[in-house]
Design a protein around this motif. Sequence first.
Motif, mmCIF file in Angstrom:
data_model
loop_
_atom_site.group_PDB
_atom_site.id
_atom_site.type_symbol
_atom_site.label_atom_id
_atom_site.label_comp_id
_atom_site.label_asym_id
_atom_site.label_seq_id
_atom_site.Cartn_x
_atom_site.Cartn_y
_atom_site.Cartn_z
ATOM 1 N N TRP A 96 0.838 -1.195 0.000
ATOM 2 C CA TRP A 96 0.000 0.000 0.000
ATOM 3 C C TRP A 96 0.877 1.251 0.000
ATOM 4 O O TRP A 96 0.668 2.185 -0.769
ATOM 5 N N ALA A 97 1.902 1.279 0.869
ATOM 6 C CA ALA A 97 2.793 2.436 0.931
ATOM 7 C C ALA A 97 3.597 2.571 -0.353
ATOM 8 O O ALA A 97 3.710 3.663 -0.923
ATOM 9 N N ALA A 98 4.148 1.471 -0.844
ATOM 10 C CA ALA A 98 4.947 1.526 -2.075
ATOM 11 C C ALA A 98 4.095 1.985 -3.253
ATOM 12 O O ALA A 98 4.547 2.753 -4.108
ATOM 13 N N LYS A 99 2.841 1.524 -3.295
ATOM 14 C CA LYS A 99 1.962 1.911 -4.395
ATOM 15 C C LYS A 99 1.751 3.419 -4.416
ATOM 16 O O LYS A 99 1.841 4.057 -5.479
ATOM 17 N N ASP A 100 1.492 4.011 -3.267
ATOM 18 C CA ASP A 100 1.193 5.441 -3.251
ATOM 19 C C ASP A 100 2.427 6.295 -3.477
ATOM 20 O O ASP A 100 2.322 7.400 -4.018
ATOM 21 N N VAL A 101 3.591 5.804 -3.099
ATOM 22 C CA VAL A 101 4.813 6.559 -3.390
ATOM 23 C C VAL A 101 5.052 6.626 -4.892
ATOM 24 O O VAL A 101 5.372 7.678 -5.446
ATOM 25 N N ARG A 102 4.876 5.506 -5.589
ATOM 26 C CA ARG A 102 5.085 5.534 -7.048
ATOM 27 C C ARG A 102 3.941 6.273 -7.744
ATOM 28 O O ARG A 102 4.144 6.911 -8.784
ATOM 29 N N LEU A 103 2.707 6.194 -7.206
ATOM 30 C CA LEU A 103 1.604 6.949 -7.793
ATOM 31 C C LEU A 103 1.837 8.449 -7.656
ATOM 32 O O LEU A 103 1.467 9.227 -8.555
ATOM 33 N N ALA A 104 2.443 8.872 -6.546
ATOM 34 C CA ALA A 104 2.757 10.292 -6.385
ATOM 35 C C ALA A 104 3.753 10.741 -7.444
ATOM 36 O O ALA A 104 3.635 11.846 -8.003
ATOM 37 N N GLY A 105 4.724 9.883 -7.747
ATOM 38 C CA GLY A 105 5.660 10.227 -8.811
ATOM 39 C C GLY A 105 4.983 10.312 -10.165
ATOM 40 O O GLY A 105 5.292 11.187 -10.980
ATOM 41 N N ALA A 106 4.042 9.389 -10.432
ATOM 42 C CA ALA A 106 3.308 9.449 -11.699
ATOM 43 C C ALA A 106 2.452 10.698 -11.774
ATOM 44 O O ALA A 106 2.314 11.314 -12.843
ATOM 45 N N LEU A 107 1.852 11.123 -10.635
ATOM 46 C CA LEU A 107 1.015 12.326 -10.635
ATOM 47 C C LEU A 107 1.838 13.567 -10.914
ATOM 48 O O LEU A 107 1.374 14.496 -11.595
ATOM 49 N N GLU A 108 3.066 13.605 -10.404
ATOM 50 C CA GLU A 108 3.936 14.745 -10.688
ATOM 51 C C GLU A 108 4.324 14.808 -12.158
ATOM 52 O O GLU A 108 4.572 15.888 -12.697
ATOM 53 N N ASP A 176 8.132 8.001 8.570
ATOM 54 C CA ASP A 176 9.012 9.155 8.767
ATOM 55 C C ASP A 176 10.308 8.991 7.993
ATOM 56 O O ASP A 176 10.783 9.931 7.345
ATOM 57 N N ASN A 177 10.883 7.787 8.013
ATOM 58 C CA ASN A 177 12.133 7.564 7.281
ATOM 59 C C ASN A 177 11.923 7.679 5.779
ATOM 60 O O ASN A 177 12.741 8.269 5.070
ATOM 61 N N VAL A 178 10.821 7.094 5.265
ATOM 62 C CA VAL A 178 10.526 7.216 3.835
ATOM 63 C C VAL A 178 10.331 8.672 3.452
ATOM 64 O O VAL A 178 10.787 9.139 2.401
ATOM 65 N N GLY A 179 9.633 9.424 4.329
ATOM 66 C CA GLY A 179 9.443 10.853 4.047
ATOM 67 C C GLY A 179 10.759 11.600 3.978
ATOM 68 O O GLY A 179 10.956 12.455 3.097
ATOM 69 N N ARG A 180 11.688 11.288 4.877
ATOM 70 C CA ARG A 180 12.992 11.953 4.843
ATOM 71 C C ARG A 180 13.756 11.596 3.571
ATOM 72 O O ARG A 180 14.384 12.451 2.943
ATOM 73 N N VAL A 181 13.715 10.303 3.196
ATOM 74 C CA VAL A 181 14.411 9.881 1.981
ATOM 75 C C VAL A 181 13.816 10.560 0.749
ATOM 76 O O VAL A 181 14.537 11.025 -0.143
ATOM 77 N N LEU A 182 12.482 10.633 0.697
ATOM 78 C CA LEU A 182 11.835 11.279 -0.446
ATOM 79 C C LEU A 182 12.204 12.754 -0.520
ATOM 80 O O LEU A 182 12.458 13.296 -1.603
ATOM 81 N N ALA A 183 12.218 13.415 0.650
ATOM 82 C CA ALA A 183 12.580 14.835 0.660
ATOM 83 C C ALA A 183 14.030 15.031 0.259
ATOM 84 O O ALA A 183 14.365 15.950 -0.498
ATOM 85 N N TYR A 184 14.922 14.155 0.729
ATOM 86 C CA TYR A 184 16.328 14.267 0.378
ATOM 87 C C TYR A 184 16.546 14.024 -1.106
ATOM 88 O O TYR A 184 17.391 14.671 -1.729
ATOM 89 N N ALA A 185 15.796 13.086 -1.677
ATOM 90 C CA ALA A 185 15.954 12.761 -3.097
ATOM 91 C C ALA A 185 15.173 13.708 -4.000
ATOM 92 O O ALA A 185 15.229 13.570 -5.228
ATOM 93 N N GLY A 186 14.427 14.647 -3.432
ATOM 94 C CA GLY A 186 13.647 15.560 -4.254
ATOM 95 C C GLY A 186 12.446 14.920 -4.907
ATOM 96 O O GLY A 186 11.972 15.393 -5.936
ATOM 97 N N GLN A 187 11.930 13.829 -4.308
ATOM 98 C CA GLN A 187 10.771 13.138 -4.867
ATOM 99 C C GLN A 187 9.521 13.505 -4.075
ATOM 100 O O GLN A 187 9.601 13.787 -2.871
ATOM 101 N N PRO A 188 8.369 13.508 -4.735
ATOM 102 C CA PRO A 188 7.138 13.941 -4.056
ATOM 103 C C PRO A 188 6.705 12.945 -2.994
ATOM 104 O O PRO A 188 6.784 11.739 -3.180
ATOM 105 N N ASP A 189 6.250 13.478 -1.864
ATOM 106 C CA ASP A 189 5.684 12.665 -0.789
ATOM 107 C C ASP A 189 4.181 12.589 -1.015
ATOM 108 O O ASP A 189 3.535 13.619 -1.243
ATOM 109 N N PRO A 190 3.592 11.394 -1.006
ATOM 110 C CA PRO A 190 2.151 11.289 -1.263
ATOM 111 C C PRO A 190 1.337 12.115 -0.282
ATOM 112 O O PRO A 190 1.630 12.181 0.919
#
Length: 334
Positions: A96-108, A176-190
């Motif tokens: 569920w978490a992995a799906k929404d992280v990649r969907l956020a990237g597709a939405l961007e 929280d860790n995924v959010g930090r990694v996404l922010a560090y990598a410049g990727q959108p957080d769902p």
Amino acid sequence: MAQTDLKQLLAASTCAQIGFMVLAAGTDATCGGTLQLIAHAAAKSLLFLAAGAWLTALGTQRLPELLGAARHHRTVGVAFTVGALSLAGIPPPSLWAAKDVRLAGALETSPWLYGVALAAALLSTVYSAKAAWYPWQPAVPRPETRRIPGGEVAPLALLALACLALTPVAFPPLHDNVGRVLAYAGQPDPHVWEFVLSGVLALMAAAVTWTWGTRPLPLPARAKSGFADWLLFERAAHVLLVAPVMRLARAAAAFDDRVVDRAVDGSAAAAMRFARWTDGVLERAVDGTVATVAAGTRALGQWARRPQTGQLHQYLAQAVAAFTVLAVVLVLVR
């Protein structure tokens, strides 16, 4: 979704999940793709292990023959359900978490791409719910079943816990860790609405699939057979790839048998003939030469022994003769 074999359905779902990873790479959502890879490894190994346990106990992996399997073996059924929920992207399990992280990237990247990815995720919910529907239906009369080996229960439980522990709902520090990694990598957080939307749609798709059960789809028989036959891709792959490769392999085998083997046999025969000629001609010549040299050496040795009489006057005569020869040579040279 048209497969009636549990392992074939799971294998096809693996291809679909790899497609999601490619989508994540194409939309620069590499963190989502990596999380998808890790979570899918746990979920799919859990599902295949449960399918193997049922195959051991019931001797079949066809879905219509697995009715009531989860009721007979509840530990395997619960673990399989956790894996199916994870594969479907229904909260709380991991995908569920992995799906929404990649969907956020597709939405961007594009709202149309987000819609296609969301529809594909709902289709994965459908075949996951189908895989779980059959084992939980009322049991059918069946012959005596074998007992599932006890060594498979512990890995099932551990993999089910892994699927649950990887989700942000069950393990908030991960979010929280995924959010930090996404922010560090410049990727959108769902966003929260993305979690809610994908979760609600996944639940609705699962509910519709569960309610539909085994009722036939209103499709022509040719279309149904085409879906069950992998949309004719398997036949096309056989015609376009397998058959030409096999023909090439047969031609290579014929070339190897008729040309390479004959060349090797001919070379061996020629080498044997040359060896026999060498043994018959050159060996005799060499032996004759060695024998002649040995005979000449033996004759010279015998001649050299004749002057060795032990008489002093003969040695003096030989010395006079030798000095005379030397004198003549010196006179002729000078």
